[in-house]
Design a protein around this motif. Sequence first.
Motif, PDB file in Angstrom:
ATOM      1  N   PHE A 163       0.822  -1.219   0.000  1.00  0.00           N
ATOM      2  CA  PHE A 163       0.000   0.000   0.000  1.00  0.00           C
ATOM      3  C   PHE A 163       0.850   1.260   0.000  1.00  0.00           C
ATOM      4  CE2 PHE A 163      -4.044  -1.902   2.150  1.00  0.00           C
ATOM      5  CZ  PHE A 163      -4.292  -2.608   0.989  1.00  0.00           C
ATOM      6  N   ILE A 183      -2.441  -1.475  -4.424  1.00  0.00           N
ATOM      7  CA  ILE A 183      -3.643  -1.631  -3.590  1.00  0.00           C
ATOM      8  C   ILE A 183      -4.648  -2.524  -4.309  1.00  0.00           C
ATOM      9  CG2 ILE A 183      -5.639  -0.426  -2.588  1.00  0.00           C
ATOM     10  CD1 ILE A 183      -3.835   1.995  -2.144  1.00  0.00           C
ATOM     11  N   CYS A 223      -7.621  -5.957   5.785  1.00  0.00           N
ATOM     12  CA  CYS A 223      -7.200  -5.336   4.533  1.00  0.00           C
ATOM     13  C   CYS A 223      -7.910  -3.988   4.337  1.00  0.00           C
ATOM     14  CB  CYS A 223      -7.491  -6.275   3.372  1.00  0.00           C
ATOM     15  SG  CYS A 223      -6.931  -5.641   1.774  1.00  0.00           S
ATOM     16  N   ILE A 251      -6.328  -0.008   4.350  1.00  0.00           N
ATOM     17  CA  ILE A 251      -6.614   1.020   3.331  1.00  0.00           C
ATOM     18  C   ILE A 251      -7.138   2.278   4.003  1.00  0.00           C
ATOM     19  CG2 ILE A 251      -8.060   1.621   1.350  1.00  0.00           C
ATOM     20  CD1 ILE A 251      -8.083  -1.382   0.631  1.00  0.00           C
ATOM     21  N   LYS A 257      -4.438   4.171   5.956  1.00  0.00           N
ATOM     22  CA  LYS A 257      -3.553   4.971   5.101  1.00  0.00           C
ATOM     23  C   LYS A 257      -4.198   6.310   4.763  1.00  0.00           C
ATOM     24  CE  LYS A 257      -1.171   5.206   0.686  1.00  0.00           C
ATOM     25  NZ  LYS A 257      -0.818   4.565  -0.586  1.00  0.00           N
TER      26      LYS A 257
END
Length: 436
Positions: free
Chosen positions: A261, A268, A297, A301, A304
């Motif tokens: 990522f 991604i 997962c 994301i 981030k």
Amino acid sequence: MFLQEISLIILQILFIYLFFNNPIFNLKTTSKIIETKYFTNIDLIILNIVIFLNLLIVISIFSISSKIFFYIYVLLICLMLIKKFSKKIKLNYNLRDIIILLLTIFLSLDLAYTLIFGWDVQWFWYLKALNFYQDQNFLNLNKLPVADYPHLGPYIWAFFWKYPFGDYEYLGRIVYIFFYVLAIFSFSETLKINNQLRSIVSLIIILATYKYNLFSGDSDTLVFIFILFASKFINYLYQSENKNNQYTLILLLLGITNILFWIKHEAIFFIIFIISSIIIFNKLINKKNKLILISSCLFLILLKFIVLKFLEAPIASNQWYDLNDTIYFNIEEFYFRTKKILFYIFVYLIQNPIYLLNLPLMIISIKFLRNNSLNKSIIFFTILFFGFTFFAYFFKHKELEFQLRNSMTEFLFSVCGFYLLVFTNFVNSFFSKIKK
């Protein structure tokens, strides 16, 4: 001067090898959480690479002193080595380790001899690496071109450029070569053949894939490496003997996911496609672990985006796309774009030896491995990946052919390591049937 550089290259490689091969986590400390009889020494090196790079993500984003982190980490490694020697624990080195070191040295000498940057590296990646080498913080990247490009690849480059010697910038890129060689030798362990044949297969893959520009600083190579690492552990997840290691394998996969990522935006999607194929087709993973995998997962994301938003850092740029021109297209434009994209996909696929071997093998496997869950996962991933590739280029701005010529080779290469699973699955299934 020439001998001095060769000496530094060899010392750098030995340092990197010892740095990851004699880490904080070893067979003794991991035996309580994983059944180590199913894990090789390379697996444990990869475990430490994954842990270390996730720590690098944290210290890079929050501008923690890399020097303090480096000294603490080296101190911990030294303490582990002292502990090993005091307890007379045998260090695990064999012929394969020597081959890995020699190959890394040979490829590193080629790296130091050539010293050519591609256009992207000159204008984007090198400037990011220089930013961290000069102790500038994460937010200083906002002043550089394409500030939204993920920073982990250049940070790794800068870290090993600076430590332990700090003399030549290419010393930082040597770690890419080490990871590359290690990833290929690691993946060859999935083949149920003897060690000599595994080494031969590894050498063939290196000969087929090695190009100097892979190590000029572009992050596509790191995507290839970590997808290859992930593929090794994904293969374990499809083996019933690793049922008790599912949780650990999922944690490793999530650690690699987080690294990807922060290396490249497209990664991604790649790892989401891989995880989706596992969740749908792997019947060995229980529902609880599947839920952990998909929810973690999605959390990574979200994390981030939250971190970047909190730091007021750019998340992603739409400068490479022009939806106003591409979303409202006529039949002629649709035909032109489709023809160009399919043509370049075909051309670059047949130029890549991994695709050239494994895509036909995957088609053959549809008939011969009809009930094989790993094969179903690979086919499902292929549909998602090439669908994504088509639309990713279809909606790019008017300079479509320029984009196809200059980025599709690396785009396809970054994922091709996953297709080595086709070869592994086919070979292992073939030998398994022969034994029966």
